[in-house]
Design an enzyme around this catalytic site. Structure first.
Site, PDB file in Angstrom:
ATOM      1  N   GLU A 124      17.374  24.741 -30.222  1.00  0.00           N
ATOM      2  CA  GLU A 124      18.120  23.685 -30.921  1.00  0.00           C
ATOM      3  C   GLU A 124      19.381  23.263 -30.171  1.00  0.00           C
ATOM      4  O   GLU A 124      19.749  22.079 -30.118  1.00  0.00           O
ATOM      5  CB  GLU A 124      18.487  24.172 -32.331  1.00  0.00           C
ATOM      6  CG  GLU A 124      19.224  23.173 -33.179  1.00  0.00           C
ATOM      7  CD  GLU A 124      18.420  21.898 -33.425  1.00  0.00           C
ATOM      8  OE1 GLU A 124      17.435  21.960 -34.155  1.00  0.00           O
ATOM      9  OE2 GLU A 124      18.775  20.846 -32.865  1.00  0.00           O
ATOM     10  N   VAL A 127      20.014  20.397 -26.830  1.00  0.00           N
ATOM     11  CA  VAL A 127      20.286  18.949 -26.909  1.00  0.00           C
ATOM     12  C   VAL A 127      21.228  18.699 -28.075  1.00  0.00           C
ATOM     13  O   VAL A 127      20.982  19.156 -29.194  1.00  0.00           O
ATOM     14  CB  VAL A 127      18.981  18.138 -27.135  1.00  0.00           C
ATOM     15  CG1 VAL A 127      19.290  16.638 -27.183  1.00  0.00           C
ATOM     16  CG2 VAL A 127      17.957  18.425 -26.063  1.00  0.00           C
ATOM     17  N   GLY A 129      24.214  19.825 -28.673  1.00  0.00           N
ATOM     18  CA  GLY A 129      25.079  20.937 -29.087  1.00  0.00           C
ATOM     19  C   GLY A 129      24.798  21.372 -30.515  1.00  0.00           C
ATOM     20  O   GLY A 129      23.717  21.878 -30.822  1.00  0.00           O
ATOM     21  N   ASP A 196      22.528  15.344 -16.776  1.00  0.00           N
ATOM     22  CA  ASP A 196      22.529  16.128 -18.010  1.00  0.00           C
ATOM     23  C   ASP A 196      21.821  15.332 -19.131  1.00  0.00           C
ATOM     24  O   ASP A 196      20.942  15.853 -19.821  1.00  0.00           O
ATOM     25  CB  ASP A 196      23.990  16.438 -18.378  1.00  0.00           C
ATOM     26  CG  ASP A 196      24.130  17.208 -19.667  1.00  0.00           C
ATOM     27  OD1 ASP A 196      23.893  18.427 -19.653  1.00  0.00           O
ATOM     28  OD2 ASP A 196      24.471  16.592 -20.700  1.00  0.00           O
ATOM     29  N   LYS A 200      18.172  16.042 -21.253  1.00  0.00           N
ATOM     30  CA  LYS A 200      18.139  16.058 -22.718  1.00  0.00           C
ATOM     31  C   LYS A 200      17.148  15.026 -23.266  1.00  0.00           C
ATOM     32  O   LYS A 200      16.390  15.322 -24.197  1.00  0.00           O
ATOM     33  CB  LYS A 200      19.549  15.815 -23.265  1.00  0.00           C
ATOM     34  CG  LYS A 200      20.488  17.013 -23.007  1.00  0.00           C
ATOM     35  CD  LYS A 200      21.931  16.676 -23.281  1.00  0.00           C
ATOM     36  CE  LYS A 200      22.845  17.888 -23.129  1.00  0.00           C
ATOM     37  NZ  LYS A 200      24.268  17.531 -23.142  1.00  0.00           N
TER      38      LYS A 200
HETATM   39  N1  HSE Z   1      28.371  18.955 -20.170  1.00  0.00           N
HETATM   40  C1  HSE Z   1      27.724  18.723 -21.413  1.00  0.00           C
HETATM   41  C2  HSE Z   1      28.411  17.555 -22.142  1.00  0.00           C
HETATM   42  C3  HSE Z   1      27.780  19.977 -22.255  1.00  0.00           C
HETATM   43  O1  HSE Z   1      29.466  17.094 -21.678  1.00  0.00           O
HETATM   44  O2  HSE Z   1      27.895  17.064 -23.125  1.00  0.00           O
HETATM   45  C4  HSE Z   1      26.780  20.030 -23.372  1.00  0.00           C
HETATM   46  O3  HSE Z   1      25.452  20.040 -22.918  1.00  0.00           O
END
Ligand code: HSE
Length: 405
Positions: A124, A127, A129, A196, A200
């Protein structure tokens, strides 16, 4: 009692221990079992910290301990996380992880192994947080065919774009400030170049469509080329620029991409600012659904990890079915994706205006205060291929941003 081990005592690992300490009583009631952290794996020692008595440096102690039923992997990166997680599952332990690199690359295989071993691989926190999005896709929205997922999935870039917009600052200044405050990583490439967000949206698309979406196949553009002038134009349009990860199903084709886009207040993601994340999902039965909250940070991320631990503890001996086959989903090529395009061209305004009309036909002129020696316009809807063809005949294009209105 269910014994767990935490791999990695960094920000999220410490958050997991803290959440279990602070809310242990209510978590036990909801879970039906007390959750006990038996080991924490880390290369470092933490003298003077009560965690030290649980610290081990050798993974073998954890993986060969039959009392450990659930392993929390919060180390990040593909290796050694992948080897550790695979071994844990093969030994009949469930795994809960926040590691998007691991899930995007090996999610399908680890889910299949978990099914065979009647354990669970839950992710969970990988993606959004603390935002519940994986479980909703896998449980609450299963009556729907998912038609679109579009998200602001990276807190760092959303913070940078919000600050550029609110304070009229340029990208480099805001990035430096974000690094000083500890929001952005020392090496911010994965965030600012969109990698990133790409991992996701690959995870969300794989779950939504039930097949492997390879992140390498997703067209990805970051925000490092967005300037304060672009932001001035966005404001003049009553719009804002957001880094969006999006995937859409149209007939039998799935498109996926990551890019900065212009959106207007009518879009549900417009008001998602600062380090917050937002995920918009459209189902063919439910219609539009929005998920909003803290997409990163110690406690929000730990909250999602611990909720997975609770789910794993409630399902010891049973695999929670997750549809994500390792069969590759061939994405429709970027050249067929259709958008409107905001284009800035440097040079003599009258000449470019004439050239834009000649090449693109009907365009909407965009003006912003205090900007000279350039002409900006928005095209009508057209495919990426058509846009690139026309744009290649235009000299001195300063920037192009896709438009979502
Ligand atoms: N580096 C990522 C962000 C952290 O700034 O959202 C969470 O995946």
């Amino acid at each position: 009692m269910v014994n767990i081990a935490v791999l990695g005592y960094g920000t999220v690992g410490a958050g997991v221990v803290e959440v279990l300490n602070v809310n242990g009583e209510s978590i036990s009631k909801r879970c039906g079992h007390e959750i006990c952290v038996k080991y924490v794996l880390d290369l470092r020692d933490f003298p003077g910290d009560p965690i030290q008595e649980k610290i081990v440096h050798d993974y073998n102690i954890i993986v060969h301990d039959p009392e450990i039923r659930i392993i929390v992997e919060v180390m990040g990166g593909v290796e050694p996380a992948y080897s550790f997680v695979k071994e844990a599952i093969l030994k009949g332990k469930s795994v809960c992880t926040s590691n998007k690199e691991l899930v995007a690359k090996h999610g399908a295989e680890l889910l299949e192994l978990s099914k065979q071993k009647k354990v669970n691989f839950l992710f969970e926190a990988s993606v959004g947080g603390g935002i519940p999005i994986i479980r909703p896709l896998n449980q609450s929205l299963t009556a729907d065919e998912i038609e679109e997922i579009t998200g602001i999935l990276n807190g760092t870039t959303n913070y940078i774009l919000t600050k550029m917009s609110n304070e009229g600052l340029d990208f480099d200044t805001v990035l430096k400030e974000a690094q000083q405050k500890g929001y952005a990583e020392r090496n911010p490439e994965a965030d600012v170049e969109g990698y990133d967000t790409c991992r996701k949206i690959a995870i969300l698309s794989s779950l939504a469509f039930g097949m492997q979406v390879d992140f390498e196949d997703i067209y990805t553009e970051g925000i490092s080329k967005i300037t304060d002038t672009d932001i001035k134009y966005a404001k003049a349009l009553g719009a804002s620029i957001k880094l969006l990860g999006t995937s859409r199903k149209e007939s039998d084709h799935v498109y996926a991409m990551v890019a900065p886009m212009l959106i207007k207040p009518t879009h549900p993601l417009y008001s998602v600012n600062d380090v917050f994340n937002g995920i918009f999902v459209r189902g063919n039965v439910i219609g539009d659904v929005m998920f909003y909250g803290s997409g990163a940070g110690k406690l929000p991320t730990a909250s999602a990890v611990v909720a997975d631990v609770v789910d794993a503890a409630k399902h010891i001996g049973t695999n929670i079915m997750t549809l994500w086959s390792s069969k590759k989903l061939e994405l429709s090529g970027m050249k067929n994706a259709r958008h409107k395009y905001f284009v800035r061209v440097a040079g003599n305004t009258d000449e470019i205006k004439e050239q834009a009309a000649l090449l693109f036909g009907q365009v909407e002129e965009v003006k912003a205060p205090d900007i000279v020696n350039e002409y900006a316009f928005i095209t009508t809807h057209m495919s990426e291929e058509t846009y690139q063809e026309k744009a290649s005949n235009m000299d001195h294009i300063v920037s192009m941003i896709r438009v979502m209105f």
